[in-house]
Design a protein around this motif. Structure first.
Motif, PDB file in Angstrom:
ATOM      1  N   ALA A 116       0.803  -1.223   0.000  1.00  0.00           N
ATOM      2  CA  ALA A 116       0.000   0.000   0.000  1.00  0.00           C
ATOM      3  C   ALA A 116       0.841   1.281   0.000  1.00  0.00           C
ATOM      4  O   ALA A 116       0.649   2.138  -0.872  1.00  0.00           O
ATOM      5  CB  ALA A 116      -0.995  -0.014   1.156  1.00  0.00           C
ATOM      6  N   VAL A 120       1.046   3.614  -3.364  1.00  0.00           N
ATOM      7  CA  VAL A 120       0.481   4.964  -3.281  1.00  0.00           C
ATOM      8  C   VAL A 120       1.499   5.992  -3.773  1.00  0.00           C
ATOM      9  O   VAL A 120       1.167   6.905  -4.532  1.00  0.00           O
ATOM     10  CB  VAL A 120       0.049   5.294  -1.835  1.00  0.00           C
ATOM     11  CG1 VAL A 120      -0.224   6.797  -1.678  1.00  0.00           C
ATOM     12  CG2 VAL A 120      -1.196   4.503  -1.461  1.00  0.00           C
ATOM     13  N   ARG A 124       0.129   7.986  -6.701  1.00  0.00           N
ATOM     14  CA  ARG A 124      -0.492   9.176  -6.108  1.00  0.00           C
ATOM     15  C   ARG A 124      -1.970   8.950  -5.788  1.00  0.00           C
ATOM     16  O   ARG A 124      -2.740   9.897  -5.654  1.00  0.00           O
ATOM     17  CB  ARG A 124      -0.348  10.410  -7.014  1.00  0.00           C
ATOM     18  CG  ARG A 124       1.063  10.884  -7.215  1.00  0.00           C
ATOM     19  CD  ARG A 124       1.104  12.108  -8.121  1.00  0.00           C
ATOM     20  NE  ARG A 124       0.294  13.209  -7.598  1.00  0.00           N
ATOM     21  CZ  ARG A 124       0.732  14.135  -6.753  1.00  0.00           C
ATOM     22  NH1 ARG A 124       1.986  14.113  -6.331  1.00  0.00           N
ATOM     23  NH2 ARG A 124      -0.070  15.100  -6.337  1.00  0.00           N
ATOM     24  N   SER A 126      -4.945   6.510  -3.436  1.00  0.00           N
ATOM     25  CA  SER A 126      -5.147   5.580  -2.333  1.00  0.00           C
ATOM     26  C   SER A 126      -5.389   4.185  -2.886  1.00  0.00           C
ATOM     27  O   SER A 126      -5.861   4.013  -4.015  1.00  0.00           O
ATOM     28  CB  SER A 126      -6.340   6.024  -1.468  1.00  0.00           C
ATOM     29  OG  SER A 126      -7.532   6.021  -2.244  1.00  0.00           O
ATOM     30  N   ILE A 127      -5.066   3.176  -2.083  1.00  0.00           N
ATOM     31  CA  ILE A 127      -5.262   1.804  -2.545  1.00  0.00           C
ATOM     32  C   ILE A 127      -5.408   0.851  -1.359  1.00  0.00           C
ATOM     33  O   ILE A 127      -4.825   1.060  -0.306  1.00  0.00           O
ATOM     34  CB  ILE A 127      -4.086   1.344  -3.441  1.00  0.00           C
ATOM     35  CG1 ILE A 127      -4.438   0.038  -4.173  1.00  0.00           C
ATOM     36  CG2 ILE A 127      -2.803   1.186  -2.625  1.00  0.00           C
ATOM     37  CD1 ILE A 127      -3.475  -0.316  -5.285  1.00  0.00           C
ATOM     38  N   GLY A 146      -3.644   2.319   2.073  1.00  0.00           N
ATOM     39  CA  GLY A 146      -2.771   3.484   2.092  1.00  0.00           C
ATOM     40  C   GLY A 146      -3.456   4.704   1.508  1.00  0.00           C
ATOM     41  O   GLY A 146      -4.166   4.598   0.501  1.00  0.00           O
ATOM     42  N   GLN A 147      -3.236   5.837   2.139  1.00  0.00           N
ATOM     43  CA  GLN A 147      -3.818   7.104   1.701  1.00  0.00           C
ATOM     44  C   GLN A 147      -2.699   8.128   1.586  1.00  0.00           C
ATOM     45  O   GLN A 147      -1.914   8.320   2.517  1.00  0.00           O
ATOM     46  CB  GLN A 147      -4.863   7.595   2.716  1.00  0.00           C
ATOM     47  CG  GLN A 147      -5.515   8.921   2.387  1.00  0.00           C
ATOM     48  CD  GLN A 147      -6.533   8.814   1.260  1.00  0.00           C
ATOM     49  OE1 GLN A 147      -7.095   7.748   1.030  1.00  0.00           O
ATOM     50  NE2 GLN A 147      -6.764   9.905   0.560  1.00  0.00           N
ATOM     51  N   PRO A 148      -2.565   8.802   0.424  1.00  0.00           N
ATOM     52  CA  PRO A 148      -1.492   9.793   0.280  1.00  0.00           C
ATOM     53  C   PRO A 148      -1.706  11.014   1.157  1.00  0.00           C
ATOM     54  O   PRO A 148      -2.842  11.439   1.378  1.00  0.00           O
ATOM     55  CB  PRO A 148      -1.552  10.157  -1.214  1.00  0.00           C
ATOM     56  CG  PRO A 148      -2.961   9.869  -1.612  1.00  0.00           C
ATOM     57  CD  PRO A 148      -3.375   8.679  -0.798  1.00  0.00           C
ATOM     58  N   VAL A 160       2.694   8.917   3.234  1.00  0.00           N
ATOM     59  CA  VAL A 160       1.533   8.031   3.145  1.00  0.00           C
ATOM     60  C   VAL A 160       1.113   7.624   4.545  1.00  0.00           C
ATOM     61  O   VAL A 160       1.958   7.324   5.400  1.00  0.00           O
ATOM     62  CB  VAL A 160       1.852   6.756   2.330  1.00  0.00           C
ATOM     63  CG1 VAL A 160       0.634   5.835   2.269  1.00  0.00           C
ATOM     64  CG2 VAL A 160       2.322   7.108   0.920  1.00  0.00           C
ATOM     65  N   ASP A 162      -0.816   4.712   6.406  1.00  0.00           N
ATOM     66  CA  ASP A 162      -1.188   3.328   6.122  1.00  0.00           C
ATOM     67  C   ASP A 162      -1.770   2.668   7.366  1.00  0.00           C
ATOM     68  O   ASP A 162      -1.313   2.913   8.487  1.00  0.00           O
ATOM     69  CB  ASP A 162       0.051   2.548   5.667  1.00  0.00           C
ATOM     70  CG  ASP A 162      -0.188   1.048   5.572  1.00  0.00           C
ATOM     71  OD1 ASP A 162      -0.567   0.593   4.485  1.00  0.00           O
ATOM     72  OD2 ASP A 162       0.007   0.336   6.584  1.00  0.00           O
TER      73      ASP A 162
END
Length: 231
Positions: A116, A120, A124, A126-127, A146-148, A160, A162
């Motif tokens: 993640a 990310v 760029r 989120s995943i 994960g979020q940038p 990130v 996570d």
């Protein structure tokens, strides 16, 4: 490529398009699932960085609400290094220690494959990476989201945020609420990193009620369910 957007990996299992794209990048980097994690490296982390110092109150707030949920949070800097790891779950802590995912560990996608934080930074976006979607075999006991963390002015990725857990997958029913939580948390980190003087933002900002964004979530072992996910 199948019409549904699913790709098929070597063992015949289907992968969602963003995961399949990440696997291809890992293969182009010369990685293999069996040996990818051998490339785990460590670099020095600046403990006085604006991201780490300013985001600390936000993460303290978030981690307090995650206590007892079994989830682990990682703050990863723009260079892919783990700047901070937190977990109230001893089993999860031992698992991450065993993997070597600790401060300074580089999680860049071209070093260890799909994960993640690394993915990310590459995209760029989120995943969610469910356990068996990780490229490196040792990571396939962990699911993560994960979020940038994006600078509000420059739009540069500062890092990130996570969240990970020792489960095969996360229940799709909680995807929307969890995303809202992490977006708010990463937004708070972004604001704090851009202006350390407002680092206390995360302490006074209203947060959703409940134990945490993942409290209603449970493991979802069904591969069919995971294939329907689009995040």
């Amino acid at each position: 490529m199948r019409p549904s957007g699913l790709a098929v990996r070597g063992d015949g299992a289907s992968l969602r398009r963003p995961i399949a794209d990440s696997w291809r990048r890992a293969e182009l980097a010369g990685l293999t699932p069996a040996t990818a994690f051998d490339g785990l490296r460590y670099d020095a982390v600046d403990t006085t960085s604006a991201l780490l110092v300013a985001a600390a109150p936000v993460l303290d707030n978030l981690n307090e609400r995650l206590t007892g949920t079994g989830f682990t949070t990682l703050l990863v800097d723009r260079d892919g290094r783990v700047a901070r790891r937190w977990s109230s779950d001893e089993r999860a802590g031992r698992a991450f220690d065993s993997l070597g995912v600790a401060a300074g560990a580089s999680l860049l996608e071209d070093r260890i494959g799909t994960n993640a934080p690394g993915t990310v930074l590459e995209t760029r976006a989120s995943i969610m990476v469910n356990a068996d979607e990780h490229f490196a075999e040792p990571l396939r006991a962990v699911s993560c989201f994960g979020q940038p963390i994006v600078h509000p002015v420059t739009r540069r990725i500062e890092g990130v945020l996570d969240v990970s857990a020792l489960m095969a997958a996360v229940n799709p029913s909680c995807r929307r609420s969890s995303r809202a939580w992490w977006r708010r948390s990463s937004s708070a980190c972004s604001t704090a990193a851009a202006s350390p003087s407002v680092a206390s933002w995360g302490r006074s900002r209203p947060w959703p009620t409940g134990a945490g964004p993942w409290s209603p979530c449970t493991a979802t072992p069904s591969s069919a369910t995971r294939r329907r996910r689009t995040c």
